[in-house]
Design a protein around this motif. Structure first.
Motif, PDB file in Angstrom:
ATOM      1  N   PHE A 163     -28.593  16.479 -45.728  1.00 32.13           N
ATOM      2  CA  PHE A 163     -27.931  17.010 -44.536  1.00 32.13           C
ATOM      3  C   PHE A 163     -27.523  15.868 -43.610  1.00 32.13           C
ATOM      4  N   SER A 164     -26.406  16.065 -42.941  1.00 36.25           N
ATOM      5  CA  SER A 164     -25.906  15.038 -42.011  1.00 36.25           C
ATOM      6  C   SER A 164     -26.833  14.899 -40.816  1.00 36.25           C
ATOM      7  N   LEU A 165     -26.712  13.747 -40.151  1.00 38.33           N
ATOM      8  CA  LEU A 165     -27.584  13.427 -39.027  1.00 38.33           C
ATOM      9  C   LEU A 165     -27.403  14.391 -37.874  1.00 38.33           C
ATOM     10  N   ASP A 166     -26.207  14.914 -37.663  1.00 34.71           N
ATOM     11  CA  ASP A 166     -25.936  15.769 -36.507  1.00 34.71           C
ATOM     12  C   ASP A 166     -26.017  17.252 -36.839  1.00 34.71           C
ATOM     13  N   THR A 167     -26.666  17.587 -37.975  1.00 36.77           N
ATOM     14  CA  THR A 167     -26.810  18.995 -38.339  1.00 36.77           C
ATOM     15  C   THR A 167     -27.784  19.680 -37.387  1.00 36.77           C
ATOM     16  N   ILE A 168     -27.350  20.778 -36.824  1.00 37.47           N
ATOM     17  CA  ILE A 168     -28.183  21.602 -35.960  1.00 37.47           C
ATOM     18  C   ILE A 168     -28.484  22.889 -36.695  1.00 37.47           C
ATOM     19  N   PHE A 169     -29.725  23.325 -36.707  1.00 39.42           N
ATOM     20  CA  PHE A 169     -30.129  24.538 -37.408  1.00 39.42           C
ATOM     21  C   PHE A 169     -30.500  25.629 -36.404  1.00 39.42           C
TER      22      PHE A 169
ATOM     23  N   VAL B  20     -23.046   7.719 -42.769  1.00 42.07           N
ATOM     24  CA  VAL B  20     -22.488   8.804 -41.951  1.00 42.07           C
ATOM     25  C   VAL B  20     -21.080   9.143 -42.423  1.00 42.07           C
ATOM     26  N   GLN B  21     -20.313   8.099 -42.771  1.00 44.29           N
ATOM     27  CA  GLN B  21     -18.947   8.305 -43.227  1.00 44.29           C
ATOM     28  C   GLN B  21     -18.897   9.119 -44.522  1.00 44.29           C
ATOM     29  N   SER B  22     -19.949   9.007 -45.333  1.00 44.70           N
ATOM     30  CA  SER B  22     -19.943   9.680 -46.636  1.00 44.70           C
ATOM     31  C   SER B  22     -19.862  11.189 -46.505  1.00 44.70           C
ATOM     32  N   PHE B  23     -20.259  11.745 -45.309  1.00 48.34           N
ATOM     33  CA  PHE B  23     -20.212  13.186 -45.130  1.00 48.34           C
ATOM     34  C   PHE B  23     -18.774  13.682 -44.932  1.00 48.34           C
ATOM     35  N   THR B  24     -17.867  12.779 -44.691  1.00 49.47           N
ATOM     36  CA  THR B  24     -16.466  13.195 -44.576  1.00 49.47           C
ATOM     37  C   THR B  24     -15.739  13.077 -45.912  1.00 49.47           C
TER      38      THR B  24
ATOM     39  N   LEU C  75     -32.872  23.925 -33.745  1.00 48.07           N
ATOM     40  CA  LEU C  75     -33.742  22.795 -34.022  1.00 48.07           C
ATOM     41  C   LEU C  75     -32.955  21.703 -34.726  1.00 48.07           C
ATOM     42  N   LEU C  76     -33.512  20.502 -34.610  1.00 46.31           N
ATOM     43  CA  LEU C  76     -32.838  19.312 -35.141  1.00 46.31           C
ATOM     44  C   LEU C  76     -33.883  18.427 -35.797  1.00 46.31           C
ATOM     45  N   SER C  77     -33.538  17.897 -36.970  1.00 44.41           N
ATOM     46  CA  SER C  77     -34.405  16.928 -37.636  1.00 44.41           C
ATOM     47  C   SER C  77     -34.068  15.527 -37.130  1.00 44.41           C
ATOM     48  N   HIS C  78     -35.111  14.726 -36.904  1.00 40.54           N
ATOM     49  CA  HIS C  78     -34.879  13.361 -36.417  1.00 40.54           C
ATOM     50  C   HIS C  78     -34.593  12.450 -37.606  1.00 40.54           C
ATOM     51  N   GLY C  79     -33.458  12.648 -38.198  1.00 45.33           N
ATOM     52  CA  GLY C  79     -33.100  11.841 -39.349  1.00 45.33           C
ATOM     53  C   GLY C  79     -32.317  12.685 -40.345  1.00 45.33           C
ATOM     54  N   PHE C  80     -32.068  12.096 -41.499  1.00 42.69           N
ATOM     55  CA  PHE C  80     -31.322  12.797 -42.557  1.00 42.69           C
ATOM     56  C   PHE C  80     -32.299  13.660 -43.344  1.00 42.69           C
TER      57      PHE C  80
END
Length: 1387
Positions: A279-285, A172-176, A214-219
Motif C-alpha cells: 500500500f502507498s504511504l498516503d493510504t488512508i483506511f 513513491v513514484q512506483s505507485f503511479t 486510520l493510517l499506517s506509519h509506513g508502507f
C-alpha cells in the motif's frame, strides 16, 4: 530490575548475555518480554536479528482520525500524522533523484553500516545493480534500504529521509506506474489480509476508533491469502501479553490505481508471505468493524479518499490566515506545529538553499519561529529581521504579512524580559493588522493576546484579563469550534484568575485549554506540558500536593521528550516540583531543585531577566525555612536589587520581596525591622490595588505575626482580623486562605488565654478545610494540633491527646517515610502527656521524634533546630522526673547544636542555659548552675536590655542559687537588684514587688537580721493591703512570715497576735478548712509551746492535724510536720514515750511523701535521737542521727551548715558514750565542712573547736585541748560582742586545761580574765562569779599563795551565801577550804 523494566511499554524484548555462564534458565519463563540467556556473542546477535525481523513482521504503528471533526472544524494549526504522511508523499516526489542524490545515499548507508560487512556488500551490490524499475524488489528484500526507510518514516527523521530521497522517490513514484497493477481478476473487488500482534492498549485504541480513519506509519503490506495472515497472527512467540489480530482490507478496482501495488509474489518466493500487496504511504483506511473469532481479532477496513479532502481543507484553512504559502512551506510549518522543531529546522535550512525569492521570507520567518520556540532568541531575532526586511522590501511589499514577524519579534523580546520593546512591536503589529484585517480577524486576536501577556507579566492583571477576553471573543467568532489559538487565550485568562486567587476558575480555564490541546496533539506536545505545569501550579496553590505531583509528572514526561535536560523550559518544571516540595515542607529538596532551575535560567537569560527574580526569592525562602537566615537574606536582597534597578514599575513583585525580607528578619527576632519592611510592602500594595486584594491580606498577616512575636497581641489581632475581612471579600472562594487566617487569629486568642473564642475560630477553620481539601489534608493536621493545644490549656488532656493523634495519623499518611513535621507532632503529643504528668509516656513520644529525626537526617539548620528542641523536651521531662543528671546530658546536647547554628547571644541559647541551670541546681551543682544563669542574664541584657521582666527573672534565679548555698549575702544583692528594677520599671506590678520583698525578708531572716526582715515583710504587707487586698491568702501568708521572725526574736505575744490574724483570714477564706488553716493552727501551737503553755499548744496542734487529715490527706509532708511538732510539745513536758509515738507517725508520713520535705524528716529523726539519748540508748540515738545525715547528704549535699550541725550532734552522742575517737572525728568533719564552705559562720566553727577541746581534755590530751580552746577563743573574741559570756566560758576551759597539765600560772591568768569579764557584765552576786573566785583560790593555793587563796575563797563564800541555800555543797565546800587554810596560816 527485570521485574521493573518488564512493565515498561518502551521495552519490547529482553536479552541477557551471561559472561559467567552460570545463570539459571528459569528466568526465561518468569518475564513476558524475556527472550533468552546467551553465552556466545554470535548466538546473541543472531537472536536479536531474528527478533527484529519477527517484530517487523508482527508489529506496525497506526494513527487514528475523527473525519467528522476534520471536515467541519478549522484545520489550521492541526498536527495530525494524516497530514504529515500525505504531505511527505507529495514532497518526496519533488525531491531530486539524480546521481548526486544516489551518491549521498550510498555514502550515508556506508557510514550507517560501517562495521557490518554483510550490509557493506549489499551497499556495493546496490550501487552496481540498482535501477528504478527494481525499487519494489529491493524494498521487499527487507535488507538494505527497507529497515532504514521504515525507521525514518516511523520517527519522521528528516535527515535520514533526505539522505534516502533517491530511493524513496522511486518507491513513491512506483505507485503511479499502472502497469504493475494490470493483473487479471475474476471479480472487480478484492479482499486482502495482514496478520500481526497488538498490545492490549493498542487493541483498545482500535475499538475506541471504530468507524473512524486510520493510517499506517509506513508502507503497509498484505496478502491475498487469509491463511497466510492467520499463520502470521498466530505465530508462537515468547512474549505472552500480545494479542493476535488479522486485518481484512476490502479493495475495489479504483483502489488498484490509487493505493496499491501487486508484487506478484508467485514469481519470487524469497519475499515474505504477507507481501503480495504493497500500500502507498498516503493510504488512508476507514475502520469498519472489529470482531472476535475463535482465537484472534478480525479488524475490517477499506481504503478511502477522505484523507485527500482533509489535506485540501487544511491547506485552505491555513491560506485563510496566511495567503499563498507553498506546499513546501506548509509541510515545514506542519512539522513546526507538531513540535518537531529539529526536524522542521533541518527541513527549512535545506529548503532555504533551494528556495525562490517568494518563499525565502517565509522560510526565514519559520526558522525564526523555530529558534524562538527552542529559546534561542538571538538566532530567532536574526531570522525574524531577515524575513521582515524581505517583506518590507519595495520589490515585494508584503506589509500585511510583516505584522506576523513584528508580532513574533515582540514575543521574543518578551521572553528576553524586554517588555517595553516588546509592547512597542506588538502595538506596531496591531496597527498594521487593523489596517489590513477586519476587527474580528484572528491576527487582531493574536495581537491583543500578546499585549495581554505583557500586562500579565507586569502584574497588571486587570488590563491583561481585558485583552485576553477581547481576543477570545474574536477567536470564538472566527473559528466557531475549539481551536488551538483559543487555548492560548484560555490559559492567559486562567492565569489572571490565578493571580486573583480564584483558583477554581483558573483551573476551569486551563482544563478547557488542555482539552483543546490534547485534541490537537494526541501524542503529546510541549504546549500540553506547559498547561499541565500551570495546572500543577494551581493545585499547588490550593495545597493539593499529591494531585499537583501527578500532573507535574505528566508534564515532565512530555517535556523530556521535547527538550534536552538543560532547556530553559525545564527550569519551569524544576521550579514547579520545587514549589510542591516546599509546600510539603521538603525544604532541602526544594532548595536543590530551585538552584538547578536558577542555573538553567542563568545560562539562557541575561543577568537582569525578570524570571531570575522569582527564583532568587524562591531560593531565599527555602534557605529561610531551612534556618539559614543569612543565605536567605542574601538571595532576597539580590531579588530586590534587580527589581529596584531594572523593574521599578513591578510594584507587586517589589511588595512580595519586601515581605520575604520581613519574614527573614522576623525569624532573626529583628521584629521592628521586619515590621518596617512589611509596612513598606503594605504601602506599595495599597497603591497598586486601590480596590483591595488578597495580597494585602497576606501582608497584614505578616505584620500581625511580627507583632505577636513581640507579645503585642491586641495589635496583632487587629491586623489578622483586617486580613480575614479582606480575604472574605476579595477571595471568598479560597477557603484554604480563609482557614489559615482563622487559625492565626485562634493562635493569638490562645496567647490571650481566650480559649473558648480560639476554639470557635479553629473549628471554623477545620470545617472550611474539610469542605476545601477533604478530610485527610496536611492542613487539617495543623488545625487539629491547634485545637489540641486549646484543649490542653482547658485541661481536657485526654481529648487533647486524641485530637493530636488524629493530626499525626494524617501526617504519617502523607509522609510514610517520615518527615520533620511528624517529629513536631510527636513532640506536641509528648508535651500534652507531660502536662498530664504522664512523664514516661511523654518521654516515649519525644524519643520517637528523636529517632525519626536521626533517620531522616539533620544537615540543615531547621532540622538541627528541631533536633535540639526534641533533645530539650527529653531533658525537660527528665528534669520533671527528678532525673537531673540525665536531663543535663540532653540539654547540653541541645545547647551544643544551637550554638552551632545561632549567634551566642540568641534567645534560644539563653533559654537552654536557664533549663540547664535549673537541672544543675537540683543536683546541688550550684557553681555551674550559677554560671549558666549568669550567661543567660548576660544574653538577656545584651539582646533586649529593655525587657526588664526577664532580667528580673534571671536575677531572682541567681539569688535562689546563692540562697541554696547558704550564701545569703550574695543572694541578697541579686534579690535587691531585682527589686530595684521592678520598682523602677514596673511600679504598678504590686504583686511581684511584694513577692520580691518577701524573698528579701527571707534572706534577712536567714542572716539573722530579724529587725530588717520584719521591716521588709511589713513593706510587703502594706503593699498587699493597699493594692492587692483581694488576695487575702497572700496577706495571711505574709502575716505568718512576720510571726515567724518575731518567734525567732522570742517576741511570742507579738508573733501570736499576727498568726491569729492570719488564722482569722484563712478561716474566712476556707470555711470547710484548708491546708493553710491547719499550718497556721500548728504555728500558733508552737508559740504556745515556746511559752510553755503545753496544753493550749497541743490543743491547737490537734485542730491542725484534724484539718490537714480531712482537707488534704495526701499531703503527708504537712501532716508529718504537725505530728512532729506535737511530739516536740510532748518532749518539752518530758512525756518522752508520747513524743516518740508522734515522731514515729511523722516519719511514716514523710516516707510516703519522700523526697519532699526531706529536711523535716531529718529533723524528726534528730528528735527521736534526742529521746533515745535521754533514755541512755546512745546506739539508737546515733543510728537516728546517721539516718538524718544520709538524707541530708543525698538530698541537699550543699546544705553545709545543716550537715555540720548533724555531725556535731553525732559527735555529742559519741562523746557521751566516751567514744572519744568517733566523737572527735565527727566534730572534725563538721569543722572541715564549716571552714571550707561556711567560713563566716564563726559561731558554729567556734562551737566545734570548743567541743573538740573538751573531748581532748577528757582524753587528757591537754596540749591539743589548749590548741582547740585558743582557736575558739580567738574566733569568739573577734566575732562576738565583748559582753558575750561564751568568751568567758572559753577562758574557763583554757584555765582548766592549763591546770590539768599543772601550769597553774597560765590557768590563773585565764581564770582571772574570765572572772573580770563576768564581774563586768553580770550581777556581782551570781553563782558563776563565786565559782570563778573559788577556782582562782585553788590556783593560788597550788602556787602556795595561801593568803591570796584564802581571800578568794572568802569572796566566793560571800557570793554563795547571798544566792545559794545554807546547805548547798558550794557553801559547805568553801567553809571547809576556808577553815583548812585559816588553820594552816595561823600555825
Amino acid at each position: 530490575m527485570l521485574f521493573q523494566i518488564d512493565t515498561l511499554p518502551q521495552i519490547n524484548s529482553i536479552f541477557i548475555f551471561d559472561f559467567d555462564k552460570n545463570q539459571g534458565k528459569e528466568l526465561i519463563y518468569q518475564h513476558s518480554k524475556f527472550i533468552g540467556i546467551y553465552t556466545e556473542l554470535d548466538d546473541l546477535y543472531s537472536s536479536i536479528e531474528e527478533q527484529i525481523d519477527l517484530d517487523d513482521e508482527l508489529f506496525q504503528t497506526f494513527s487514528f482520525f475523527d473525519q467528522s471533526e476534520y471536515l467541519t472544524h478549522d484545520l489550521s494549526k492541526q498536527t495530525s500524522d494524516l497530514l504529515w504522511y500525505q504531505f511527505f508523499n507529495n514532497i518526496i516526489l519533488q525531491s531530486s533523484s539524480d546521481q548526486l542524490a544516489k551518491n549521498e545515499m550510498i555514502d550515508f548507508c556506508r557510514q550507517y553500516y560501517q562495521n557490518n560487512l554483510k550490509y557493506l556488500k549489499l551497499i556495493h551490490d546496490f550501487e552496481r545493480e540498482y535501477s528504478s524499475n527494481k525499487v519494489i524488489q529491493w524494498y521487499l528484500n527487507k535488507s538494505l534500504p527497507y529497515k532504514m526507510i521504515k525507521r525514518a518514516l516511523q520517527i519522521k527523521d528528516m535527515d535520514q529521509q533526505y539522505a534516502l530521497r533517491y530511493f524513496m522517490c522511486d518507491l513513491v513514484q512506483s505507485f503511479t506506474d499502472q502497469h504493475q497493477n494490470k493483473i487479471p481478476y475474476d471479480n472487480e473487488n478484492l479482499t486482502v489480509y495482514r496478520g500481526m500482534k497488538l498490545w492490549n492498549d493498542q487493541l483498545k485504541e482500535f475499538k475506541k476508533n471504530e468507524r473512524k480513519l486510520l493510517l499506517s506509519h509506513g508502507f503497509l503490506t498484505a496478502t491475498r491469502h487469509r491463511s497466510d495472515a492467520l499463520n502470521f497472527a498466530g505465530k508462537s512467540i515468547r512474549q505472552t501479553n500480545l494479542i493476535s489480530v488479522v486485518f481484512e482490507i476490502d479493495l475495489n478496482s479504483q483502489d488498484f490505481n490509487k493505493f496499491v501495488i501487486f508484487t506478484d509474489i508467485d514469481k519470487c518466493n524469497k519475499y515474505s508471505k504477507q507481501d503480495d500487496i504493497l500500500f502507498s504511504l498516503d493510504t488512508i483506511f476507514h475502520l469498519d468493524n472489529i470482531e472476535f473469532y475463535e482465537n484472534f481479532w478480525m479488524i475490517k477496513m477499506h481504503p478511502t479518499n477522505e484523507g485527500k479532502a482533509i489535506l485540501k481543507k487544511y491547506i485552505e484553512d491555513t491560506h485563510r490566515q496566511i495567503e499563498d504559502l507553498s506546499m513546501e512551506i506548509l509541510f515545514g510549518r506542519l512539522m513546526l506545529d507538531m513540535g518537531q522543531w529539529n526536524q522542521s529546522q533541518t527541513y527549512f535550512e535545506r529548503l532555504l538553499i533551494d528556495s525562490n525569492s517568494t518563499d525565502q521570507a517565509w522560510i526565514e520567518y519559520s526558522l525564526g519561529e523555530i529558534h524562538h520556540l527552542k529559546s534561542e532568541w538571538n538566532m530567532a531575532r536574526k531570522y525574524y529581521d531577515r524575513a521582515y526586511y524581505r517583506m518590507i522590501d519595495p520589490k515585494q511589499r508584503r506589509i500585511k504579512d510583516s505584522a506576523l514577524v513584528l508580532s513574533d519579534i515582540g514575543e521574543t523580546l518578551c521572553e528576553q524580559g524586554k517588555f517595553e520593546e516588546a509592547m512597542n512591536y506588538h502595538q506596531q503589529a496591531l496597527t498594521i493588522r487593523k489596517e489590513y484585517y477586519s476587527s474580528h480577524h484572528i491576527h487582531i486576536a493574536t495581537s491583543l493576546r500578546n499585549i495581554g501577556d505583557i500586562f500579565f507579566i507586569q502584574n497588571k492583571n486587570d488590563e491583561a484579563l481585558s485583552y485576553f477576553q477581547q481576543a477570545l471573543v474574536i477567536l470564538e467568532k472566527y473559528y466557531k469550534y475549539p481551536h488551538i489559538d483559543m487555548g492560548k487565550c484560555l490559559i492567559g485568562i486562567g492565569l489572571c484568575f490565578r493571580e486573583k486567587y480564584n483558583h477554581e476558575k483558573a483551573l476551569e480555564y486551563h482544563r478547557q485549554a488542555i482539552e483543546i490541546y490534547e485534541k490537537y496533539y494526541p501524542l503529546g506536545h510541549v504546549y500540553i506540558a506547559v498547561i499541565l505545569n500551570n495546572i500543577a501550579d494551581l493545585l499547588y496553590r490550593q495545597e493539593k500536593y499529591n494531585e499537583a505531583i501527578d500532573i507535574h509528572q505528566r508534564a515532565l514526561k512530555i517535556q523530556k521528550k521535547c527538550y534536552s535536560f538543560d532547556h530553559i523550559l525545564l527550569a519551569s518544571y524544576l521550579c514547579m516540583i520545587a514549589l510542591i516540595n516546599h509546600g510539603l515542607k521538603n525544604y532541602a529538596s526544594a532548595l536543590e531543585l530551585f538552584q538547578q532551575s536558577l542555573t538553567i535560567q542563568q545560562s539562557y537569560y541575561t543577568s537582569s531577566h525578570v524570571k531570575l527574580i522569582c527564583n532568587l526569592n524562591n531560593i531565599g525562602d527555602a534557605f529561610h525555612r531551612l534556618g539559614m537566615f543569612d543565605d536567605a537574606m542574601n538571595f532576597h536582597q539580590q531579588a530586590f536589587a534587580m527589581l529596584e534597578k531594572y523593574y521599578p514599575s513591578f510594584q507587586a513583585s517589589i511588595a512580595f520581596t519586601f515581605n520575604r525580607i520581613g519574614d527573614v528578619l522576623c525569624s532573626q527576632t529583628k521584629y521592628d525591622e521586619a515590621i518596617c519592611y512589611h509596612k513598606q510592602a503594605l504601602m506599595v500594595q495599597k497603591n497598586d490595588y486601590p480596590s483591595g486584594h488578597a495580597n494585602i491580606a497576606f501582608t497584614l498577616k505578616n505584620i500581625g505575626y511580627a507583632l505577636s512575636r513581640q507579645e503585642q497581641f491586641d495589635e496583632a489581632l487587629d491586623h489578622y482580623q483586617e486580613a480575614l475581612s479582606i480575604l472574605e471579600k476579595h477571595c471568598p472562594y479560597d477557603l484554604g486562605f480563609i482557614s489559615s487566617s482563622l487559625n492565626v487569629i485562634g493562635i493569638i486568642l490562645i496567647s490571650q488565654e481566650k480559649f473558648d473564642e480560639a476554639m470557635d475560630y479553629f473549628q471554623r477553620a477545620l470545617e472550611n478545610q474539610k469542605c476545601y481539601y477533604g478530610c485527610d489534608h496536611l492542613n487539617l493536621a495543623d488545625t487539629l494540633t491547634y485545637i489540641s493545644t486549646v484543649l490542653c490549656r482547658q485541661k481536657k488532656y485526654d481529648e487533647s491527646v486524641i485530637t493530636c493523634k488524629k493530626a499525626l495519623e494524617i501526617q504519617e499518611k502523607y509522609y510514610p517515610s517520615g518527615h520533620a513535621t511528624i517529629a513536631i507532632t510527636l513532640n506536641q503529643i509528648g508535651w500534652l502527656l507531660q502536662s498530664e504528668k504522664k512523664y514516661d509516656e511523654a518521654l516515649r513520644f519525644y524519643e520517637q521524634a528523636q529517632s525519626l529525626l536521626i533517620n531522616i537526617g539533620n544537615s540543615y539548620p531547621s532540622d538541627q533546630w528541631l533536633m535540639a528542641d526534641t533533645l530539650r523536651n527529653i531533658g525537660y521531662v527528665l528534669y520533671l522526673q527528678d532525673k537531673n543528671e540525665e536531663a543535663v546530658v540532653y540539654q547540653q546536647r541541645a545547647l551544643s547544636i544551637k550554638e552551632k547554628i545561632l549567634s551566642q547571644d540568641h534567645t534560644e541559647i539563653m533559654s537552654i542555659c536557664i533549663e540547664i541551670s535549673r537541672s544543675l541546681r537540683c543536683q546541688a551543682k550550684y557553681t555551674d548552675a550559677c554560671e549558666f544563669q549568669q550567661r543567660a542574664l548576660t544574653i538577656q541584657e545584651k539582646i533586649n536590655p529593655l525587657n526588664y521582666s526577664s532580667i528580673v527573672d534571671r536575677l531572682n534565679d541567681i539569688a535562689n542559687i546563692f540562697g541554696d548555698q547558704g550564701k545569703y549575702d550574695e543572694a541578697l544583692l541579686y534579690q535587691q537588684r531585682a527589686l530595684g528594677i521592678r520598682e523602677e520599671h514596673y511600679s504598678s506590678d504590686h504583686k511581684n514587688i511584694a513577692n520580691d520583698l518577701i524573698s528579701i525578708g527571707y534572706l534577712r531572716m536567714q542572716l539573722k537580721q530579724y529587725d530588717e526582715a520584719i521591716e521588709v515583710y511589713q513593706r510587703a504587707l502594706s503593699i498587699r493591703d493597699e493594692f492587692c487586698s483581694s488576695d487575702q491568702a497572700a496577706i495571711a501568708n505574709n502575716l505568718q512570715r512576720i510571726g515567724y521572725v518575731l518567734e525567732k526574736q522570742t517576741k511570742y505575744d507579738d508573733a501570736l497576735e499576727l498568726r491569729q490574724k492570719a488564722l482569722k483570714i484563712y478561716e474566712t477564706l476556707y470555711l470547710d478548712g484548708y491546708a493553710s488553716t491547719g499550718i497556721c493552727l500548728n504555728s500558733i501551737g508552737n508559740i504556745f509551746r515556746q511559752q510553755k503553755k503545753y496544753d493550749k499548744a497541743f490543743e491547737f496542734q490537734q485542730q491542725a492535724l484534724a484539718i490537714l487529715e480531712h482537707c488534704n490527706p495526701c499531703k503527708h509532708s504537712d501532716i508529718g510536720r504537725t505530728l512532729n511538732d506535737m511530739g516536740t510539745t510532748m518532749f518539752s513536758q518530758a512525756r518522752y514515750n508520747e513524743a516518740f509515738d508522734f515522731y514515729q507517725k511523722a516519719i511514716i508520713h514523710y516516707e510516703k511523701d519522700h523526697p519532699t520535705r526531706y529536711e523535716s524528716m531529718a529533723i524528726t529523726l534528730s528528735n527521736i535521737s534526742a529521746i533515745f539519748k535521754i533514755r541512755g540508748n546512745y546506739t539508737e540515738a546515733l543510728s537516728m542521727q546517721q539516718r538524718a545525715l544520709k538524707i541530708r547528704q543525698e538530698n541537699s549535699p550543699f546544705a553545709y551548715s545543716v550537715i555540720a550541725k548533724n555531725l556535731q550532734d553525732m559527735g555529742a552522742i559519741a562523746n557521751q558514750q566516751r567514744n572519744y575517737d568517733d566523737a572527735i572525728s565527727f566534730y572534725h568533719q563538721a569543722l572541715s565542712i564549716l571552714e571550707e564552705n561556711c567560713s563566716m559562720d564563726h559561731v558554729e566553727i567556734a562551737r566545734c573547736l570548743y567541743m573538740m577541746g573538751i573531748i581532748a581534755n577528757a582524753r587528757q590530751d591537754f596540749n591539743r585541748a589548749i590548741q582547740y580552746f585558743e582557736r575558739c577563743l580567738w574566733i569568739r573574741e573577734t566575732s562576738l560582742p565583748v559582753n558575750d559570756l561564751k568568751i568567758a566560758d572559753t577562758l574557763i576551759r583554757l584555765s582548766q586545761a592549763q591546770r590539768n597539765r599543772h601550769h597553774h600560772e597560765h590557768s590563773l591568768s585565764y581564770e582571772i580574765n574570765s572572772c573580770l569579764m563576768r564581774m563586768k557584765f553580770q550581777p556581782p552576786t551570781t553563782t558563776e562569779i563565786g565559782q570563778s573566785f573559788s577556782r582562782i583560790g585553788e590556783s593560788y593555793e597550788h602556787l602556795s599563795e595561801l593568803r591570796l587563796a584564802l581571800y578568794y575563797y572568802k569572796q566566793a563564800l560571800a557570793i554563795f551565801e547571798n544566792c545559794l541555800p545554807s546547805l548547798h555543797p558550794y557553801r559547805l565546800t568553801m567553809k571547809l577550804k576556808i577553815n583548812r587554810l585559816s588553820k594552816g596560816i595561823t600555825t
